[in-house]
Scaffold this motif. Structure first.
Motif, PDB file in Angstrom:
ATOM      1  N   GLU A   1      38.541 -10.200 -12.525  1.00  0.00           N
ATOM      2  CA  GLU A   1      38.145 -10.269 -11.115  1.00  0.00           C
ATOM      3  C   GLU A   1      39.067 -11.197 -10.327  1.00  0.00           C
ATOM      4  OE1 GLU A   1      36.275  -8.292  -9.707  1.00  0.00           O
ATOM      5  OE2 GLU A   1      34.850  -7.581 -11.183  1.00  0.00           O
ATOM      6  N   LEU A   2      39.447 -12.316 -10.916  1.00  0.00           N
ATOM      7  CA  LEU A   2      40.366 -13.237 -10.252  1.00  0.00           C
ATOM      8  C   LEU A   2      41.726 -12.582 -10.038  1.00  0.00           C
ATOM      9  CD1 LEU A   2      40.844 -16.080  -9.139  1.00  0.00           C
ATOM     10  CD2 LEU A   2      41.563 -16.749 -11.444  1.00  0.00           C
ATOM     11  N   PHE A   3      42.214 -11.876 -11.047  1.00  0.00           N
ATOM     12  CA  PHE A   3      43.475 -11.162 -10.916  1.00  0.00           C
ATOM     13  C   PHE A   3      43.384 -10.111  -9.808  1.00  0.00           C
ATOM     14  CE2 PHE A   3      46.078  -7.449 -12.030  1.00  0.00           C
ATOM     15  CZ  PHE A   3      47.345  -8.031 -11.928  1.00  0.00           C
ATOM     16  N   GLY A   4      42.269  -9.371  -9.764  1.00  0.00           N
ATOM     17  CA  GLY A   4      42.073  -8.367  -8.719  1.00  0.00           C
ATOM     18  C   GLY A   4      42.030  -8.985  -7.334  1.00  0.00           C
ATOM     19  N   PHE A   5      41.364 -10.130  -7.207  1.00  0.00           N
ATOM     20  CA  PHE A   5      41.286 -10.815  -5.918  1.00  0.00           C
ATOM     21  C   PHE A   5      42.677 -11.259  -5.471  1.00  0.00           C
ATOM     22  CE2 PHE A   5      40.812 -14.563  -3.248  1.00  0.00           C
ATOM     23  CZ  PHE A   5      39.943 -14.086  -2.287  1.00  0.00           C
ATOM     24  N   ILE A   6      43.439 -11.848  -6.380  1.00  0.00           N
ATOM     25  CA  ILE A   6      44.789 -12.308  -6.046  1.00  0.00           C
ATOM     26  C   ILE A   6      45.681 -11.126  -5.677  1.00  0.00           C
ATOM     27  CG2 ILE A   6      46.861 -13.390  -7.008  1.00  0.00           C
ATOM     28  CD1 ILE A   6      44.939 -15.222  -8.614  1.00  0.00           C
ATOM     29  N   TYR A   7      45.534 -10.034  -6.398  1.00  0.00           N
ATOM     30  CA  TYR A   7      46.348  -8.842  -6.137  1.00  0.00           C
ATOM     31  C   TYR A   7      46.057  -8.269  -4.752  1.00  0.00           C
ATOM     32  CZ  TYR A   7      48.534  -4.310  -6.960  1.00  0.00           C
ATOM     33  OH  TYR A   7      49.318  -3.187  -6.877  1.00  0.00           O
ATOM     34  N   VAL A   8      44.774  -8.110  -4.428  1.00  0.00           N
ATOM     35  CA  VAL A   8      44.397  -7.556  -3.123  1.00  0.00           C
ATOM     36  C   VAL A   8      44.731  -8.542  -2.011  1.00  0.00           C
ATOM     37  CG1 VAL A   8      42.449  -6.752  -1.720  1.00  0.00           C
ATOM     38  CG2 VAL A   8      42.635  -6.062  -4.102  1.00  0.00           C
ATOM     39  N   ALA A   9      44.542  -9.836  -2.254  1.00  0.00           N
ATOM     40  CA  ALA A   9      44.856 -10.847  -1.244  1.00  0.00           C
ATOM     41  C   ALA A   9      46.350 -10.878  -0.945  1.00  0.00           C
ATOM     42  CB  ALA A   9      44.375 -12.217  -1.701  1.00  0.00           C
TER      43      ALA A   9
ATOM     44  N   LYS B   1      40.796 -11.438   4.924  1.00  0.00           N
ATOM     45  CA  LYS B   1      40.417 -10.026   4.925  1.00  0.00           C
ATOM     46  C   LYS B   1      39.893  -9.590   3.560  1.00  0.00           C
ATOM     47  CE  LYS B   1      43.554  -8.597   8.568  1.00  0.00           C
ATOM     48  NZ  LYS B   1      44.751  -7.815   8.902  1.00  0.00           N
ATOM     49  N   THR B   2      40.432 -10.182   2.526  1.00  0.00           N
ATOM     50  CA  THR B   2      39.955  -9.854   1.181  1.00  0.00           C
ATOM     51  C   THR B   2      38.527 -10.341   0.988  1.00  0.00           C
ATOM     52  OG1 THR B   2      42.215 -10.007   0.344  1.00  0.00           O
ATOM     53  CG2 THR B   2      40.450 -10.089  -1.271  1.00  0.00           C
ATOM     54  N   LEU B   3      38.226 -11.549   1.443  1.00  0.00           N
ATOM     55  CA  LEU B   3      36.849 -12.061   1.364  1.00  0.00           C
ATOM     56  C   LEU B   3      35.896 -11.203   2.191  1.00  0.00           C
ATOM     57  CD1 LEU B   3      37.395 -15.922   1.535  1.00  0.00           C
ATOM     58  CD2 LEU B   3      36.511 -14.605  -0.393  1.00  0.00           C
ATOM     59  N   LEU B   4      36.337 -10.793   3.378  1.00  0.00           N
ATOM     60  CA  LEU B   4      35.513  -9.931   4.225  1.00  0.00           C
ATOM     61  C   LEU B   4      35.277  -8.583   3.555  1.00  0.00           C
ATOM     62  CD1 LEU B   4      34.079  -9.719   6.957  1.00  0.00           C
ATOM     63  CD2 LEU B   4      36.197  -8.765   7.870  1.00  0.00           C
TER      64      LEU B   4
ATOM     65  N   PHE C   1      36.124  -6.979  -7.285  1.00  0.00           N
ATOM     66  CA  PHE C   1      36.424  -5.583  -6.997  1.00  0.00           C
ATOM     67  C   PHE C   1      36.136  -4.672  -8.185  1.00  0.00           C
ATOM     68  CE2 PHE C   1      39.150  -7.801  -3.902  1.00  0.00           C
ATOM     69  CZ  PHE C   1      38.589  -7.287  -2.755  1.00  0.00           C
ATOM     70  N   VAL C   2      36.396  -5.133  -9.380  1.00  0.00           N
ATOM     71  CA  VAL C   2      36.171  -4.300 -10.570  1.00  0.00           C
ATOM     72  C   VAL C   2      34.679  -4.065 -10.768  1.00  0.00           C
ATOM     73  CG1 VAL C   2      36.525  -4.112 -13.054  1.00  0.00           C
ATOM     74  CG2 VAL C   2      38.317  -5.087 -11.629  1.00  0.00           C
ATOM     75  N   THR C   3      33.882  -5.119 -10.642  1.00  0.00           N
ATOM     76  CA  THR C   3      32.428  -4.951 -10.784  1.00  0.00           C
ATOM     77  C   THR C   3      31.876  -4.091  -9.649  1.00  0.00           C
ATOM     78  OG1 THR C   3      32.083  -7.083  -9.684  1.00  0.00           O
ATOM     79  CG2 THR C   3      32.023  -7.063 -12.096  1.00  0.00           C
ATOM     80  N   ASP C   4      32.467  -4.180  -8.459  1.00  0.00           N
ATOM     81  CA  ASP C   4      32.020  -3.338  -7.349  1.00  0.00           C
ATOM     82  C   ASP C   4      32.324  -1.866  -7.611  1.00  0.00           C
ATOM     83  OD1 ASP C   4      30.971  -5.416  -5.955  1.00  0.00           O
ATOM     84  OD2 ASP C   4      32.573  -5.542  -4.468  1.00  0.00           O
ATOM     85  N   ILE C   5      33.483  -1.581  -8.177  1.00  0.00           N
ATOM     86  CA  ILE C   5      33.837  -0.187  -8.469  1.00  0.00           C
ATOM     87  C   ILE C   5      32.875   0.397  -9.499  1.00  0.00           C
ATOM     88  CG2 ILE C   5      35.587   1.278  -9.557  1.00  0.00           C
ATOM     89  CD1 ILE C   5      37.687  -0.578  -8.212  1.00  0.00           C
ATOM     90  N   VAL C   6      32.605  -0.360 -10.559  1.00  0.00           N
ATOM     91  CA  VAL C   6      31.668   0.116 -11.589  1.00  0.00           C
ATOM     92  C   VAL C   6      30.258   0.211 -11.009  1.00  0.00           C
ATOM     93  CG1 VAL C   6      30.658  -0.368 -13.847  1.00  0.00           C
ATOM     94  CG2 VAL C   6      33.090  -0.772 -13.462  1.00  0.00           C
ATOM     95  N   GLY C   7      29.870  -0.785 -10.205  1.00  0.00           N
ATOM     96  CA  GLY C   7      28.549  -0.764  -9.583  1.00  0.00           C
ATOM     97  C   GLY C   7      28.357   0.415  -8.651  1.00  0.00           C
ATOM     98  N   PHE C   8      29.360   0.702  -7.810  1.00  0.00           N
ATOM     99  CA  PHE C   8      29.273   1.861  -6.925  1.00  0.00           C
ATOM    100  C   PHE C   8      29.172   3.151  -7.726  1.00  0.00           C
ATOM    101  CE2 PHE C   8      31.133  -0.583  -3.271  1.00  0.00           C
ATOM    102  CZ  PHE C   8      30.107  -0.322  -2.390  1.00  0.00           C
TER     103      PHE C   8
END
Length: 132
Positions: free
Chosen positions: A18-26, A33-36, A92-99
């Motif tokens: 998740e940290l890697f995904g956040f850094i990548y998207v940020a 914008k990533t936090l939003l 983002f990864v947990t959100d994708i699986v959750g969705f």
């Protein structure tokens, strides 16, 4: 003992991914914008979970009133519950699986695996269910 190893691995691997995904998207959007985006996905997921959960409850109530066992509907309810838990977690990864667990078109994929897992546990005698 094996379960504990998987739990410890998940406690370290999931936050790292998740940290890697956040850094990548940020890197593309910027941190605000990533936090939003993360907050918006959690809110949208929560609303989807409520809507789908109410639909599953109504379907199961209808099945029970007709005298049928709401087996498929109960598995859908489990998928929606776990999907909602994943949507609440930031990332983002947990959100994708959750969705994908909450979304009605992808939920049957998980339902098949969940049904096989429950059948396996019942055959082994490691799955206990209680009746009232």
């Amino acid at each position: 003992m094996i379960r504990n190893k998987w739990l410890w691995a998940a406690l370290f691997v999931i936050p790292a991914v998740e940290l890697f995904g956040f850094i990548y998207v940020a890197g593309f959007l910027g941190a605000p914008k990533t936090l939003l985006l993360m907050l918006a996905s959690s809110v949208i997921g929560f609303l989807m979970m409520r809507f789908e959960g109410k639909k599953v409850l109504l379907d199961s109530r209808t099945h029970m009133q007709e005298g049928r066992v709401p087996g498929k509907t109960m598995l859908d309810g489990l998928c929606i519950f776990f999907g909602g838990l994943l949507l609440i977690l930031p990332g983002f990864v947990t959100d994708i699986v959750g969705f994908s667990l909450v979304f009605p078109l992808t939920r049957p994929l998980y339902r098949v695996f969940l049904l096989k897992w429950i059948e396996k546990k019942m055959k082994n005698g490691t799955f206990t269910f209680y009746r009232r």
